[in-house]
Design a protein around this motif. Structure first.
Motif, PDB file in Angstrom:
ATOM      1  N   GLY A   1       0.694  -1.141  -0.056  1.00 21.90           N
ATOM      2  CA  GLY A   1      -0.462   0.565   0.450  1.00 21.90           C
ATOM      3  C   GLY A   1       0.963   1.432   0.022  1.00 21.90           C
ATOM      4  N   TYR A   2      -0.121   2.033   0.439  1.00 19.88           N
ATOM      5  CA  TYR A   2       0.983   3.649   0.630  1.00 19.88           C
ATOM      6  C   TYR A   2       0.910   4.060   2.390  1.00 19.88           C
ATOM      7  CZ  TYR A   2       0.606   4.154  -4.505  1.00 19.88           C
ATOM      8  OH  TYR A   2       0.873   3.194  -6.021  1.00 19.88           O
ATOM      9  N   ALA A   3       2.130   4.697   2.406  1.00 18.07           N
ATOM     10  CA  ALA A   3       1.983   6.086   3.596  1.00 18.07           C
ATOM     11  C   ALA A   3       1.525   7.367   3.147  1.00 18.07           C
ATOM     12  CB  ALA A   3       3.209   5.870   4.741  1.00 18.07           C
ATOM     13  N   THR A   4       0.647   7.491   4.182  1.00 16.43           N
ATOM     14  CA  THR A   4       0.531   9.318   3.525  1.00 16.43           C
ATOM     15  C   THR A   4       1.063  10.033   4.132  1.00 16.43           C
ATOM     16  OG1 THR A   4      -0.615   9.330   1.409  1.00 16.43           O
ATOM     17  CG2 THR A   4      -1.186  11.139   2.463  1.00 16.43           C
ATOM     18  N   VAL A   5       1.718  11.374   4.337  1.00 18.93           N
ATOM     19  CA  VAL A   5       2.224  11.925   5.515  1.00 18.93           C
ATOM     20  C   VAL A   5       1.709  13.397   5.070  1.00 18.93           C
ATOM     21  CG1 VAL A   5       4.294  13.315   5.793  1.00 18.93           C
ATOM     22  CG2 VAL A   5       4.361  10.860   5.545  1.00 18.93           C
ATOM     23  N   VAL A   6       0.990  14.410   5.229  1.00 14.27           N
ATOM     24  CA  VAL A   6       0.619  15.945   5.703  1.00 14.27           C
ATOM     25  C   VAL A   6       0.987  16.298   6.204  1.00 14.27           C
ATOM     26  CG1 VAL A   6      -1.804  16.652   5.405  1.00 14.27           C
ATOM     27  CG2 VAL A   6      -1.856  14.472   4.986  1.00 14.27           C
ATOM     28  N   ALA A   7       1.143  17.418   5.722  1.00 12.28           N
ATOM     29  CA  ALA A   7       2.120  18.874   6.729  1.00 12.28           C
ATOM     30  C   ALA A   7       1.819  20.243   6.365  1.00 12.28           C
ATOM     31  CB  ALA A   7       3.424  18.568   6.632  1.00 12.28           C
ATOM     32  N   LEU A   8       0.352  20.468   7.507  1.00 12.54           N
ATOM     33  CA  LEU A   8      -0.013  22.020   6.500  1.00 12.54           C
ATOM     34  C   LEU A   8       0.799  23.234   7.018  1.00 12.54           C
ATOM     35  CD1 LEU A   8      -3.379  20.668   6.374  1.00 12.54           C
ATOM     36  CD2 LEU A   8      -1.596  20.501   4.791  1.00 12.54           C
ATOM     37  N   GLY A   9       0.431  24.609   6.687  1.00 14.93           N
ATOM     38  CA  GLY A   9       1.288  25.510   7.873  1.00 14.93           C
ATOM     39  C   GLY A   9       0.317  25.403   8.457  1.00 14.93           C
ATOM     40  N   ASP A  10      -0.738  24.718   9.061  1.00  9.54           N
ATOM     41  CA  ASP A  10      -1.647  25.614  10.243  1.00  9.54           C
ATOM     42  C   ASP A  10      -1.450  24.396  11.407  1.00  9.54           C
ATOM     43  OD1 ASP A  10      -2.566  23.063   9.729  1.00  9.54           O
ATOM     44  OD2 ASP A  10      -5.254  23.482   9.634  1.00  9.54           O
ATOM     45  N   ASN A  11      -0.117  23.941  11.409  1.00 11.58           N
ATOM     46  CA  ASN A  11       0.968  22.904  12.539  1.00 11.58           C
ATOM     47  C   ASN A  11       0.446  21.782  11.800  1.00 11.58           C
ATOM     48  OD1 ASN A  11       2.913  24.861  13.091  1.00 11.58           O
ATOM     49  ND2 ASN A  11       1.996  25.328  14.632  1.00 11.58           N
ATOM     50  N   THR A  12      -1.179  21.533  11.182  1.00  9.39           N
ATOM     51  CA  THR A  12      -1.397  20.122  11.292  1.00  9.39           C
ATOM     52  C   THR A  12       0.002  19.135  10.383  1.00  9.39           C
ATOM     53  OG1 THR A  12      -3.187  21.092  11.009  1.00  9.39           O
ATOM     54  CG2 THR A  12      -3.560  18.262  10.389  1.00  9.39           C
ATOM     55  N   THR A  13      -0.284  17.820  11.092  1.00 10.33           N
ATOM     56  CA  THR A  13       1.294  16.992  10.485  1.00 10.33           C
ATOM     57  C   THR A  13       0.695  15.646  10.658  1.00 10.33           C
ATOM     58  OG1 THR A  13       3.057  18.653  10.547  1.00 10.33           O
ATOM     59  CG2 THR A  13       3.480  16.748  10.583  1.00 10.33           C
ATOM     60  N   SER A  14       0.576  14.903  10.209  1.00 14.67           N
ATOM     61  CA  SER A  14       0.057  13.286   9.903  1.00 14.67           C
ATOM     62  C   SER A  14       0.319  12.316   9.071  1.00 14.67           C
ATOM     63  CB  SER A  14      -1.436  13.160  10.271  1.00 14.67           C
ATOM     64  OG  SER A  14      -1.989  14.215  11.167  1.00 14.67           O
ATOM     65  N   MET A  15       0.733  11.297   9.644  1.00 14.62           N
ATOM     66  CA  MET A  15       1.345  10.260   8.507  1.00 14.62           C
ATOM     67  C   MET A  15       0.441   8.800   8.743  1.00 14.62           C
ATOM     68  SD  MET A  15       4.024   8.003   7.886  1.00 14.62           S
ATOM     69  CE  MET A  15       4.724   7.679   9.646  1.00 14.62           C
ATOM     70  N   TYR A  16      -0.739   8.914   7.448  1.00 12.23           N
ATOM     71  CA  TYR A  16      -1.847   7.673   6.765  1.00 12.23           C
ATOM     72  C   TYR A  16      -1.238   6.825   6.136  1.00 12.23           C
ATOM     73  CZ  TYR A  16      -4.147  11.324   8.113  1.00 12.23           C
ATOM     74  OH  TYR A  16      -4.834  12.783   8.663  1.00 12.23           O
ATOM     75  N   THR A  17      -1.312   5.440   6.451  1.00 12.59           N
ATOM     76  CA  THR A  17      -1.183   4.540   5.933  1.00 12.59           C
ATOM     77  C   THR A  17      -3.012   3.969   5.303  1.00 12.59           C
ATOM     78  OG1 THR A  17      -1.419   2.719   7.861  1.00 12.59           O
ATOM     79  CG2 THR A  17       0.761   3.616   7.343  1.00 12.59           C
ATOM     80  N   SER A  18      -1.972   3.108   4.257  1.00 13.47           N
ATOM     81  CA  SER A  18      -3.243   2.691   3.368  1.00 13.47           C
ATOM     82  C   SER A  18      -4.006   1.169   4.371  1.00 13.47           C
ATOM     83  CB  SER A  18      -3.401   2.357   1.867  1.00 13.47           C
ATOM     84  OG  SER A  18      -2.014   1.458   1.828  1.00 13.47           O
ATOM     85  N   THR A  19      -3.382   0.519   4.886  1.00 14.23           N
ATOM     86  CA  THR A  19      -3.162  -0.743   5.927  1.00 14.23           C
ATOM     87  C   THR A  19      -4.055  -0.465   7.289  1.00 14.23           C
ATOM     88  OG1 THR A  19      -1.309  -0.917   6.711  1.00 14.23           O
ATOM     89  CG2 THR A  19      -1.692  -1.562   4.473  1.00 14.23           C
ATOM     90  N   GLY A  20      -4.207   0.686   7.221  1.00 11.13           N
ATOM     91  CA  GLY A  20      -5.277   1.649   8.664  1.00 11.13           C
ATOM     92  C   GLY A  20      -4.657   2.052   9.761  1.00 11.13           C
ATOM     93  N   GLY A  21      -3.113   2.387   9.714  1.00 10.89           N
ATOM     94  CA  GLY A  21      -2.223   3.381  10.706  1.00 10.89           C
ATOM     95  C   GLY A  21      -2.192   4.371  10.584  1.00 10.89           C
ATOM     96  N   GLY A  22      -1.540   4.511  11.610  1.00  4.87           N
ATOM     97  CA  GLY A  22      -1.125   6.350  11.380  1.00  4.87           C
ATOM     98  C   GLY A  22      -1.034   6.682  12.439  1.00  4.87           C
ATOM     99  N   ILE A  23      -0.597   8.423  12.538  1.00  8.18           N
ATOM    100  CA  ILE A  23       0.318   9.049  13.477  1.00  8.18           C
ATOM    101  C   ILE A  23      -0.650  10.295  13.522  1.00  8.18           C
ATOM    102  CG2 ILE A  23       1.986  10.790  14.456  1.00  8.18           C
ATOM    103  CD1 ILE A  23       3.538   8.339  13.420  1.00  8.18           C
ATOM    104  N   LEU A  24      -1.789  11.369  14.163  1.00 13.62           N
ATOM    105  CA  LEU A  24      -2.716  11.971  14.192  1.00 13.62           C
ATOM    106  C   LEU A  24      -2.407  13.009  14.893  1.00 13.62           C
ATOM    107  CD1 LEU A  24      -5.879   9.786  13.609  1.00 13.62           C
ATOM    108  CD2 LEU A  24      -4.416  11.079  11.708  1.00 13.62           C
ATOM    109  N   GLY A  25      -1.927  14.594  14.485  1.00 13.28           N
ATOM    110  CA  GLY A  25      -2.194  15.211  15.368  1.00 13.28           C
ATOM    111  C   GLY A  25      -0.878  15.470  15.667  1.00 13.28           C
ATOM    112  N   ALA A  26       0.385  15.134  15.168  1.00 14.19           N
ATOM    113  CA  ALA A  26       1.822  15.219  15.920  1.00 14.19           C
ATOM    114  C   ALA A  26       2.411  16.614  15.602  1.00 14.19           C
ATOM    115  CB  ALA A  26       2.474  14.211  14.731  1.00 14.19           C
ATOM    116  N   GLY A  27       2.032  17.410  15.163  1.00 12.43           N
ATOM    117  CA  GLY A  27       2.207  19.045  14.653  1.00 12.43           C
ATOM    118  C   GLY A  27       2.271  19.522  16.094  1.00 12.43           C
TER     119      GLY A  27
END
Length: 143
Positions: free
Chosen positions: A32-58
């Protein structure tokens, strides 16, 4: 959703990266894929297509600092991104970088072997900044 958020004003603009509201990175992995989202509002998270992730790390200082650096480096390399953004995942063997801007989102694809340091690439400073965010995300305690 993120790609359209900048043009709607949902993500704040910053002087350090006035055209770059964030960066979304699609990384192929086993199964699958891992998707990292890094935004200017300090939102930084990583999602995996297999159902895991790290939310709100920013909210973590190290993640926030590496995200700010990433967005500033992205601004410095914005001319390397095209306007052909369609929100799709990369072809096999590629890492896709999506940039939400105040205008139309932009995209760049990087060969996986260049992303993982096995060959040179003109976006090496940007690749290093992405990997800095990923390293800091990996150090976040999920609890």
């Amino acid at each position: 959703m993120v790609l359209g958020a900048a043009s709607s004003g949902q993500i704040p603009r910053h002087d350090d990266h006035p055209d770059v509201y964030g960066l979304v990175i699609d990384l192929p992995g086993q199964g699958g894929y891992a998707t990292v989202v890094a935004l200017g509002d300090n939102t930084t998270s990583m999602y995996t297509s297999t159902g895991g992730g790290i939310l709100g790390a920013g909210e973590r200082p190290a993640v926030a600092a590496s995200t700010r650096r990433l967005l500033t480096v992205t601004q410095d390399h914005l001319e390397s991104f095209t306007g052909n953004e369609d929100g799709s995942l990369p072809e096999p063997g590629r890492v896709r970088l999506h940039v939400p801007t105040g205008q139309a989102p932009r995209v760049a694809d990087i060969p996986e072997d260049a992303f993982w340091g096995r060959r040179p690439h003109p976006l090496l400073p940007l690749i290093a900044a992405v990997q800095g965010v990923i390293s800091n995300l990996r150090n976040v305690d999920p609890g």
